[in-house]
Scaffold this motif. Structure first.
Motif, PDB file in Angstrom:
ATOM      1  N   ASP A 216       0.800  -1.217   0.000  1.00 42.70           N
ATOM      2  CA  ASP A 216       0.000   0.000   0.000  1.00 42.70           C
ATOM      3  C   ASP A 216       0.834   1.270   0.000  1.00 42.70           C
ATOM      4  OD1 ASP A 216       1.007  -0.197   2.524  1.00 42.70           O
ATOM      5  OD2 ASP A 216      -0.922  -0.090   3.575  1.00 42.70           O
ATOM      6  N   THR A 217       2.125   1.145  -0.245  1.00 41.69           N
ATOM      7  CA  THR A 217       2.999   2.319  -0.280  1.00 41.69           C
ATOM      8  C   THR A 217       2.763   3.122  -1.556  1.00 41.69           C
ATOM      9  OG1 THR A 217       4.736   1.287   1.032  1.00 41.69           O
ATOM     10  CG2 THR A 217       5.403   3.090  -0.402  1.00 41.69           C
ATOM     11  N   SER A 218       2.738   4.427  -1.414  1.00 43.63           N
ATOM     12  CA  SER A 218       2.672   5.323  -2.574  1.00 43.63           C
ATOM     13  C   SER A 218       4.104   5.622  -3.008  1.00 43.63           C
ATOM     14  CB  SER A 218       1.943   6.621  -2.213  1.00 43.63           C
ATOM     15  OG  SER A 218       0.600   6.371  -1.860  1.00 43.63           O
ATOM     16  N   TYR A 219       4.488   5.075  -4.132  1.00 49.18           N
ATOM     17  CA  TYR A 219       5.861   5.220  -4.613  1.00 49.18           C
ATOM     18  C   TYR A 219       6.115   6.634  -5.136  1.00 49.18           C
ATOM     19  CZ  TYR A 219       6.919   0.211  -4.440  1.00 49.18           C
ATOM     20  OH  TYR A 219       7.167  -1.076  -4.038  1.00 49.18           O
ATOM     21  N   VAL A 220       7.261   7.191  -4.788  1.00 51.20           N
ATOM     22  CA  VAL A 220       7.714   8.445  -5.388  1.00 51.20           C
ATOM     23  C   VAL A 220       8.294   8.158  -6.766  1.00 51.20           C
ATOM     24  CG1 VAL A 220       9.336  10.372  -5.163  1.00 51.20           C
ATOM     25  CG2 VAL A 220       8.164   9.488  -3.132  1.00 51.20           C
ATOM     26  N   VAL A 221       8.986   7.020  -6.876  1.00 51.43           N
ATOM     27  CA  VAL A 221       9.534   6.545  -8.150  1.00 51.43           C
ATOM     28  C   VAL A 221       8.978   5.151  -8.397  1.00 51.43           C
ATOM     29  CG1 VAL A 221      11.623   5.988  -9.439  1.00 51.43           C
ATOM     30  CG2 VAL A 221      11.658   7.854  -7.767  1.00 51.43           C
ATOM     31  N   ALA A 222       8.450   4.900  -9.575  1.00 52.47           N
ATOM     32  CA  ALA A 222       7.868   3.595  -9.883  1.00 52.47           C
ATOM     33  C   ALA A 222       8.940   2.505  -9.844  1.00 52.47           C
ATOM     34  CB  ALA A 222       7.213   3.613 -11.261  1.00 52.47           C
ATOM     35  N   PRO A 223       8.624   1.321  -9.299  1.00 53.22           N
ATOM     36  CA  PRO A 223       9.599   0.215  -9.236  1.00 53.22           C
ATOM     37  C   PRO A 223       9.715  -0.486 -10.578  1.00 53.22           C
ATOM     38  CG  PRO A 223       7.520  -0.490  -8.284  1.00 53.22           C
ATOM     39  CD  PRO A 223       7.344   0.970  -8.630  1.00 53.22           C
ATOM     40  N   THR A 224      10.241   0.220 -11.564  1.00 51.82           N
ATOM     41  CA  THR A 224      10.259  -0.258 -12.947  1.00 51.82           C
ATOM     42  C   THR A 224      11.081  -1.524 -13.110  1.00 51.82           C
ATOM     43  OG1 THR A 224      10.086   2.049 -13.650  1.00 51.82           O
ATOM     44  CG2 THR A 224      10.703   0.432 -15.328  1.00 51.82           C
ATOM     45  N   HIS A 225      12.237  -1.567 -12.479  1.00 57.50           N
ATOM     46  CA  HIS A 225      13.086  -2.758 -12.570  1.00 57.50           C
ATOM     47  C   HIS A 225      14.049  -2.795 -11.400  1.00 57.50           C
ATOM     48  CE1 HIS A 225      15.347   0.359 -14.949  1.00 57.50           C
ATOM     49  NE2 HIS A 225      16.266   0.015 -14.054  1.00 57.50           N
ATOM     50  N   GLY A 226      14.579  -3.989 -11.151  1.00 63.09           N
ATOM     51  CA  GLY A 226      15.562  -4.138 -10.099  1.00 63.09           C
ATOM     52  C   GLY A 226      16.937  -3.708 -10.575  1.00 63.09           C
ATOM     53  N   PHE A 227      17.821  -3.437  -9.626  1.00 68.38           N
ATOM     54  CA  PHE A 227      19.184  -3.049  -9.971  1.00 68.38           C
ATOM     55  C   PHE A 227      20.067  -3.181  -8.742  1.00 68.38           C
ATOM     56  CE2 PHE A 227      16.990   0.767  -8.547  1.00 68.38           C
ATOM     57  CZ  PHE A 227      17.880   1.357  -7.666  1.00 68.38           C
ATOM     58  N   SER A 228      21.368  -3.200  -8.967  1.00 67.59           N
ATOM     59  CA  SER A 228      22.344  -3.213  -7.882  1.00 67.59           C
ATOM     60  C   SER A 228      23.329  -2.080  -8.098  1.00 67.59           C
ATOM     61  CB  SER A 228      23.101  -4.541  -7.829  1.00 67.59           C
ATOM     62  OG  SER A 228      22.263  -5.583  -7.370  1.00 67.59           O
ATOM     63  N   LEU A 229      23.705  -1.433  -7.014  1.00 66.11           N
ATOM     64  CA  LEU A 229      24.668  -0.343  -7.029  1.00 66.11           C
ATOM     65  C   LEU A 229      25.903  -0.807  -6.274  1.00 66.11           C
ATOM     66  CD1 LEU A 229      25.297   2.647  -7.670  1.00 66.11           C
ATOM     67  CD2 LEU A 229      24.144   3.253  -5.543  1.00 66.11           C
ATOM     68  N   LEU A 230      27.006  -0.964  -6.980  1.00 64.41           N
ATOM     69  CA  LEU A 230      28.249  -1.465  -6.399  1.00 64.41           C
ATOM     70  C   LEU A 230      29.143  -0.278  -6.058  1.00 64.41           C
ATOM     71  CD1 LEU A 230      27.041  -3.680  -8.427  1.00 64.41           C
ATOM     72  CD2 LEU A 230      29.282  -4.750  -8.237  1.00 64.41           C
ATOM     73  N   ASP A 231      29.284  -0.036  -4.742  1.00 61.96           N
ATOM     74  CA  ASP A 231      29.944   1.175  -4.278  1.00 61.96           C
ATOM     75  C   ASP A 231      29.303   2.351  -5.011  1.00 61.96           C
ATOM     76  OD1 ASP A 231      31.664  -0.136  -2.466  1.00 61.96           O
ATOM     77  OD2 ASP A 231      32.999  -0.706  -4.107  1.00 61.96           O
ATOM     78  N   ASP A 232      30.103   3.270  -5.489  1.00 66.63           N
ATOM     79  CA  ASP A 232      29.581   4.354  -6.323  1.00 66.63           C
ATOM     80  C   ASP A 232      30.286   4.334  -7.672  1.00 66.63           C
ATOM     81  OD1 ASP A 232      27.613   5.529  -4.666  1.00 66.63           O
ATOM     82  OD2 ASP A 232      29.190   6.461  -3.457  1.00 66.63           O
ATOM     83  N   ARG A 233      30.527   3.099  -8.176  1.00 64.74           N
ATOM     84  CA  ARG A 233      31.289   2.959  -9.415  1.00 64.74           C
ATOM     85  C   ARG A 233      30.546   2.219 -10.515  1.00 64.74           C
ATOM     86  NH1 ARG A 233      33.089  -2.294  -9.364  1.00 64.74           N
ATOM     87  NH2 ARG A 233      33.058  -3.299  -7.314  1.00 64.74           N
ATOM     88  N   LEU A 234      29.509   1.456 -10.166  1.00 63.97           N
ATOM     89  CA  LEU A 234      28.839   0.660 -11.193  1.00 63.97           C
ATOM     90  C   LEU A 234      27.416   0.338 -10.783  1.00 63.97           C
ATOM     91  CD1 LEU A 234      29.253  -0.990 -13.882  1.00 63.97           C
ATOM     92  CD2 LEU A 234      29.764  -2.957 -12.415  1.00 63.97           C
ATOM     93  N   VAL A 235      26.505   0.391 -11.764  1.00 63.96           N
ATOM     94  CA  VAL A 235      25.126  -0.058 -11.579  1.00 63.96           C
ATOM     95  C   VAL A 235      24.885  -1.202 -12.554  1.00 63.96           C
ATOM     96  CG1 VAL A 235      22.684   0.543 -11.788  1.00 63.96           C
ATOM     97  CG2 VAL A 235      24.300   2.214 -10.872  1.00 63.96           C
ATOM     98  N   THR A 236      24.292  -2.289 -12.074  1.00 65.20           N
ATOM     99  CA  THR A 236      23.963  -3.410 -12.947  1.00 65.20           C
ATOM    100  C   THR A 236      22.450  -3.607 -12.977  1.00 65.20           C
ATOM    101  OG1 THR A 236      24.176  -5.060 -11.174  1.00 65.20           O
ATOM    102  CG2 THR A 236      26.142  -4.570 -12.477  1.00 65.20           C
ATOM    103  N   VAL A 237      21.935  -3.853 -14.184  1.00 61.29           N
ATOM    104  CA  VAL A 237      20.509  -4.086 -14.392  1.00 61.29           C
ATOM    105  C   VAL A 237      20.373  -5.330 -15.265  1.00 61.29           C
ATOM    106  CG1 VAL A 237      18.338  -3.154 -15.283  1.00 61.29           C
ATOM    107  CG2 VAL A 237      20.051  -1.596 -14.324  1.00 61.29           C
ATOM    108  N   GLU A 238      19.612  -6.309 -14.818  1.00 62.03           N
ATOM    109  CA  GLU A 238      19.411  -7.532 -15.581  1.00 62.03           C
ATOM    110  C   GLU A 238      18.105  -7.473 -16.361  1.00 62.03           C
ATOM    111  OE1 GLU A 238      19.612 -10.993 -13.182  1.00 62.03           O
ATOM    112  OE2 GLU A 238      21.572 -10.497 -12.326  1.00 62.03           O
TER     113      GLU A 238
END
Length: 293
Positions: A216-238
């Motif tokens: 029932d949470t009202s999202y500020v940003v839609a949960p379009t897809h999952g992702f991982s943030l590795l430190d502040d150097r890389l984002v991976t999206v499958e």
């Protein structure tokens, strides 16, 4: 299997942007396409293809282009863009040729080089938190897609081996999942119940933070897809067909902003355990209803 059109569009846009930057350098040097091609002993069509995003230049192409256009100060910046373009779209078809276990080993190497890992998922439990039963169901689904059933056992073992990183000192993990992750029927009910129990246990680790975003949470940003943030150097999206690797500073900043938004929407500790308990009860009720004649 058709390629993911949104990912292909992203790669095409990046290639077009690189070509546009090279075109600006050529024009600033007062050269037309044929003059640049003649100076580099290229066919004229090569300049046009690169500038219009129909051909990806090599490192040597970029260096030669900048040297001829008198813009050698732009080489490093352009090469950074080129290398990001080359790594951002790693096709799964190529990765899984070595087997599903090899893919898990590759991911493990990347995770072992990460001090702070942040992951958001709206569909499935993150790999580092999976039980063998849940992992087997997920990997069998992947194997069915790619026709790689032979090494599922090895892949499950490799995914479990990845989890040793959770217990290494000096590392931090922040996982945020949507409540839907707990109720999707991606594995047998008994496997999902064991998975929920595992999530409760791992959430007790001092270096692991687990948040659950209620339905029932009202999202500020839609949960379009999952992702991982590795430190502040890389984002991976499958995706179904590829792994998208994002390394540009502006991309990392944007995904960090999205993750922070998801994290603020999540419940933690006692509230998170309430969601986990409720999901387990729903799974048991659903399973009992199916078993009744």
């Amino acid at each position: 299997m058709p390629r993911n059109t949104s990912i292909n569009a992203d790669i095409r846009d990046a290639r077009n942007e690189l070509g546009a930057r090279l075109r600006e350098l050529r024009r600033a040097a007062g050269l037309n396409g044929q003059q640049l091609a003649d100076a580099l002993s290229w066919q004229g069509s090569k300049v046009s293809k690169i500038e219009h995003g129909n051909q990806t230049p090599t490192d040597d192409d970029v260096r030669a282009w900048c040297r001829t256009a008198g813009a050698e100060q732009e080489v490093e910046s352009l090469l950074a863009d080129l290398h990001t373009l080359e790594t951002r779209h790693a096709e799964w078809q190529r990765q899984v040729r070595g087997g599903l276990a090899r893919v898990q080993e590759s991911v493990a190497q990347r995770e072992s080089a990460t001090r702070i890992l942040r992951t958001f998922q709206s569909t499935f439990v993150p790999g580092l938190l999976q039980t063998p039963g849940y992992a087997r169901a997920r990997l069998e689904q992947s194997a069915n897609v790619w026709g790689r059933r032979a090494d599922v056992n090895e892949a499950v073992a490799a995914r479990m081996a990845r989890q040793a990183v959770l217990y290494e000192p000096g590392r931090g993990f922040h996982f945020v999942i949507a409540e839907s992750v707990l109720l999707f029927a991606l594995c047998p009910p008994e496997a999902m119940l064991a998975q929920i129990d595992r999530l409760m246990s791992l959430a007790m680790l001092s270096n692991v933070r687990l948040g659950v975003i209620p339905f029932d949470t009202s999202y500020v940003v839609a949960p379009t897809h999952g992702f991982s943030l590795l430190d502040d150097r890389l984002v991976t999206v499958e995706t179904f067909t590829a792994e998208l690797n994002l390394a540009q500073p502006q991309e990392i900043t944007m995904y960090r902003k999205v993750f922070d938004s998801m994290a603020l929407a999540a419940d933690y500790d006692r509230k998170a355990r309430t969601h986990l308990h409720r999901a387990a009860e729903q799974i048991e009720q659903r399973n009992n209803a199916r078993e009744q004649p």
